[in-house]
Structures are given as C-alpha cells and as structure tokens.
Design a protein around this motif. Sequence first.
Motif, PDB file in Angstrom:
ATOM      1  N   ASP A  65     -22.252   3.939  54.048  1.00 33.91           N
ATOM      2  CA  ASP A  65     -21.934   4.016  52.615  1.00 33.91           C
ATOM      3  C   ASP A  65     -21.137   2.795  52.165  1.00 33.91           C
ATOM      4  O   ASP A  65     -21.366   2.260  51.072  1.00 33.91           O
ATOM      5  N   ILE A  66     -20.197   2.366  53.000  1.00 30.98           N
ATOM      6  CA  ILE A  66     -19.393   1.193  52.659  1.00 30.98           C
ATOM      7  C   ILE A  66     -20.255  -0.063  52.645  1.00 30.98           C
ATOM      8  O   ILE A  66     -20.147  -0.903  51.743  1.00 30.98           O
ATOM      9  N   GLU A  67     -21.130  -0.187  53.627  1.00 33.10           N
ATOM     10  CA  GLU A  67     -22.011  -1.356  53.665  1.00 33.10           C
ATOM     11  C   GLU A  67     -22.917  -1.395  52.432  1.00 33.10           C
ATOM     12  O   GLU A  67     -23.166  -2.461  51.871  1.00 33.10           O
ATOM     13  N   ARG A  68     -23.369  -0.246  51.991  1.00 31.23           N
ATOM     14  CA  ARG A  68     -24.295  -0.188  50.861  1.00 31.23           C
ATOM     15  C   ARG A  68     -23.593  -0.329  49.511  1.00 31.23           C
ATOM     16  O   ARG A  68     -24.070  -1.055  48.626  1.00 31.23           O
ATOM     17  N   ASP A  69     -22.442   0.333  49.360  1.00 27.96           N
ATOM     18  CA  ASP A  69     -21.837   0.458  48.028  1.00 27.96           C
ATOM     19  C   ASP A  69     -20.569  -0.364  47.805  1.00 27.96           C
ATOM     20  O   ASP A  69     -20.129  -0.505  46.656  1.00 27.96           O
ATOM     21  N   VAL A  70     -19.982  -0.894  48.876  1.00 29.67           N
ATOM     22  CA  VAL A  70     -18.686  -1.569  48.734  1.00 29.67           C
ATOM     23  C   VAL A  70     -18.770  -3.047  49.097  1.00 29.67           C
ATOM     24  O   VAL A  70     -18.242  -3.903  48.378  1.00 29.67           O
ATOM     25  N   LYS A  94     -13.384   1.447  46.415  1.00 29.85           N
ATOM     26  CA  LYS A  94     -13.816   0.367  45.518  1.00 29.85           C
ATOM     27  C   LYS A  94     -12.746   0.053  44.477  1.00 29.85           C
ATOM     28  O   LYS A  94     -12.448  -1.120  44.204  1.00 29.85           O
ATOM     29  N   SER A  95     -12.152   1.084  43.899  1.00 27.40           N
ATOM     30  CA  SER A  95     -11.148   0.852  42.859  1.00 27.40           C
ATOM     31  C   SER A  95      -9.895   0.198  43.439  1.00 27.40           C
ATOM     32  O   SER A  95      -9.251  -0.628  42.772  1.00 27.40           O
ATOM     33  N   THR A  96      -9.553   0.540  44.679  1.00 22.32           N
ATOM     34  CA  THR A  96      -8.386  -0.072  45.328  1.00 22.32           C
ATOM     35  C   THR A  96      -8.638  -1.548  45.597  1.00 22.32           C
ATOM     36  O   THR A  96      -7.767  -2.400  45.334  1.00 22.32           O
ATOM     37  N   LEU A  97      -9.800  -1.861  46.124  1.00 20.17           N
ATOM     38  CA  LEU A  97     -10.135  -3.265  46.380  1.00 20.17           C
ATOM     39  C   LEU A  97     -10.128  -4.066  45.078  1.00 20.17           C
ATOM     40  O   LEU A  97      -9.632  -5.205  45.031  1.00 20.17           O
ATOM     41  N   LYS A  98     -10.634  -3.462  44.005  1.00 18.52           N
ATOM     42  CA  LYS A  98     -10.665  -4.146  42.711  1.00 18.52           C
ATOM     43  C   LYS A  98      -9.249  -4.340  42.166  1.00 18.52           C
ATOM     44  O   LYS A  98      -8.912  -5.426  41.651  1.00 18.52           O
ATOM     45  N   LYS A  99      -8.423  -3.303  42.291  1.00 17.05           N
ATOM     46  CA  LYS A  99      -7.052  -3.376  41.774  1.00 17.05           C
ATOM     47  C   LYS A  99      -6.274  -4.514  42.428  1.00 17.05           C
ATOM     48  O   LYS A  99      -5.531  -5.242  41.760  1.00 17.05           O
ATOM     49  N   PHE A 100      -6.442  -4.666  43.731  1.00 14.59           N
ATOM     50  CA  PHE A 100      -5.697  -5.695  44.457  1.00 14.59           C
ATOM     51  C   PHE A 100      -6.480  -7.006  44.566  1.00 14.59           C
ATOM     52  O   PHE A 100      -5.993  -7.964  45.175  1.00 14.59           O
ATOM     53  N   ASN A 101      -7.680  -7.011  43.980  1.00 15.36           N
ATOM     54  CA  ASN A 101      -8.522  -8.207  43.970  1.00 15.36           C
ATOM     55  C   ASN A 101      -8.770  -8.719  45.392  1.00 15.36           C
ATOM     56  O   ASN A 101      -8.556  -9.893  45.701  1.00 15.36           O
ATOM     57  N   VAL A 102      -9.192  -7.810  46.271  1.00 19.64           N
ATOM     58  CA  VAL A 102      -9.435  -8.161  47.668  1.00 19.64           C
ATOM     59  C   VAL A 102     -10.804  -7.628  48.099  1.00 19.64           C
ATOM     60  O   VAL A 102     -11.413  -6.789  47.417  1.00 19.64           O
ATOM     61  N   SER A 103     -11.269  -8.116  49.245  1.00 14.60           N
ATOM     62  CA  SER A 103     -12.528  -7.651  49.824  1.00 14.60           C
ATOM     63  C   SER A 103     -12.314  -7.349  51.305  1.00 14.60           C
ATOM     64  O   SER A 103     -11.280  -7.700  51.889  1.00 14.60           O
ATOM     65  N   GLY A 127     -25.389  -9.266  51.456  1.00 13.47           N
ATOM     66  CA  GLY A 127     -25.500 -10.478  52.253  1.00 13.47           C
ATOM     67  C   GLY A 127     -24.249 -10.838  53.029  1.00 13.47           C
ATOM     68  O   GLY A 127     -24.271 -11.757  53.852  1.00 13.47           O
ATOM     69  N   GLN A 128     -23.141 -10.122  52.779  1.00 10.14           N
ATOM     70  CA  GLN A 128     -21.903 -10.408  53.489  1.00 10.14           C
ATOM     71  C   GLN A 128     -21.942  -9.787  54.881  1.00 10.14           C
ATOM     72  O   GLN A 128     -22.264  -8.602  55.038  1.00 10.14           O
ATOM     73  N   ASN A 129     -21.621 -10.569  55.879  1.00 10.47           N
ATOM     74  CA  ASN A 129     -21.606 -10.092  57.264  1.00 10.47           C
ATOM     75  C   ASN A 129     -20.197  -9.630  57.633  1.00 10.47           C
ATOM     76  O   ASN A 129     -19.294 -10.447  57.801  1.00 10.47           O
ATOM     77  N   VAL A 130     -20.014  -8.331  57.711  1.00 10.84           N
ATOM     78  CA  VAL A 130     -18.704  -7.759  58.027  1.00 10.84           C
ATOM     79  C   VAL A 130     -18.769  -7.127  59.418  1.00 10.84           C
ATOM     80  O   VAL A 130     -19.474  -6.140  59.619  1.00 10.84           O
ATOM     81  N   PRO A 131     -18.059  -7.684  60.405  1.00  7.21           N
ATOM     82  CA  PRO A 131     -18.115  -7.129  61.757  1.00  7.21           C
ATOM     83  C   PRO A 131     -17.503  -5.739  61.838  1.00  7.21           C
ATOM     84  O   PRO A 131     -16.561  -5.407  61.108  1.00  7.21           O
TER      85      PRO A 131
END
Length: 290
Positions: free
Chosen positions: A88-93, A60-69, A97-101
């Motif tokens: 865990d990633i689906e629930r917390d990261v 989570k902190s890495t995604l936030k640092k680089f402003n990416v999803s 509502g986002q559909n991630v294959p």
Amino acid sequence: MSSVIPKIEQLSSRVIRVLGCNPSPMTLQGTNTYIVGTGRKRILIDTGNPSVPDYISNLKSTLKKFNVSIEGIVLTHYHMDHIGGIADIERDVISSGQNVPLYKFGRGIDGWESETPPNTDSKYSFVENASTINTEGATLKVYHTPGHTDDHIILQLIEENNVFSGDCVLGEGTAVFEDLYDYMKSLDFILSLKPGKIYPGHGPVLENPIEYVQYYISHRNERESQIISALKDSSGPLKSLDIVKIIYDIPEHLYGPADINVNNHLRKLLKENKVGLKEGDFWHNCQASL
C-alpha cells in the motif's frame, strides 16, 4: 489501561510516530510505525497491516506536513502487522519510479534469501547484525534479537541512545515469543544497551525502560521457578497441561494459551538441561530418575 495513543505524534526532534490504525487484542491500540530523521528524506520503521486506508492517509498527511519523503523502510520482523502495509505504501505513498529499499533481517529458514514481501514484486535488502542504516540526523544500529520471531531486530537510535524495540518489548503488557531461550538473551542484550527510552512496536513510549525490561525478565524467571518446583514436587513425570493446572489459577477455557506458555518455558529449560522429556511428552526434573 494506558492513555490513548494519538494517531500522529512527534516524539522527539527526529522521531514521529504514526499509529497503524489496526487495533486488536494482539496489536493493542495498533502497530506503531515511526518516521525517523531530520532531513527531507527519512526512514520509516514498520508498515502496519495491509488495506488500512486511515493509516495510509495519516502517513501521507504527516509526510506532507513535514515536507519529507521516505528513502528507506526498516521491518523489525515478518509478522503481517509490521510488513503488511508495504504494498500500500509503495502504491499510494512513494513517488512513482522511486526505489525505496526494504531493510530486513533474514529468517532462519532454508532459502531465506528468497523471502519476499507480501503483495509486491519488490525484494528485501537483507541486513546483518550490528550493521547501520543512516539517514540525515539519525543513525540506526541494527541488532538481531530473536525470540519473538527468529528474524526479529531492534534498532538503536545512536543520537538519542533510545531503542526501537519492535515486539521484543511492548509499551504495555508482556510480549509473546516463539523461543523463550533466545528471547531472554535478547532482553538481557537490550538491558546492556542502557537505553534512555524505548519506542515499542505497540503501546506507549517507555520512559523507564531499564525497570520495565527487568520486570519482563523477573516475570519469566518467576514462572520458570514455578514450573521447576511443580516437577520437583511431583511423584512422577508430568504433561505440560498437568503443570498448567498446578501453577495457574485460571478458568479452564484459558488452559490452551497457558499450555503454550508452559511449553515455551519447558523448551528453554530443556536447552539448559534443567528438565528432561520422556516419550509421550512427559516432562521431569533432571534430578529425577530416568
């Protein structure tokens, strides 16, 4: 002993490694997961074990640092230290509502289409050999490389001519495998790609991948030659444990793992008609009388 792998490290302009924080004798310092791409939305390769709060926090902190999803997750194979973190990633990261294959190669079992990720209602999006997965700044070519597992894939990062090897090639030590015959063919295929670097599923980045994969191959070939010699020199058929005692100089408590290794080699040699198997699990050289 390799140097300590940082929990988060940018490896290139399009690759960030986030360590799974799940060290063990089998996972080394932990499972390497990779964020790939250059845009605001990127691909995640592998997910580590389930229920590892430090990993989720670091991701989570890495995604936030680089402003990416995350716009897609690729799983190199079915082992829990690679698919276990999906829920865990689906629930917390991932945003609600986002559909991630979840991209994965299907297992070679009956009804693999019904294979599902653990602890989630999500479904896999099964990929085919030589297909591509695209994200901004990165093209990932999928190659089925069985051996470690029947569903194992590697990913060639076209823009860098580097390879994410999963557990086919590790950053240190040698890999385990389910089928040595398939595994050796997969190693040969990786060599044919001539990667500049290998980003492994465990261990540090391999800066000399050609030399390293050739070592993997020569190590297995040497062990194979020892097994064939033991059978040729024997006055009769041998059980696998007999072969272990001939070719290994190890304490008796290590006979079990060595026996598994020898059996993997014997099954490969059987497929190649270099050894035969008699009733009672007795192995013989194919030139020996039946």
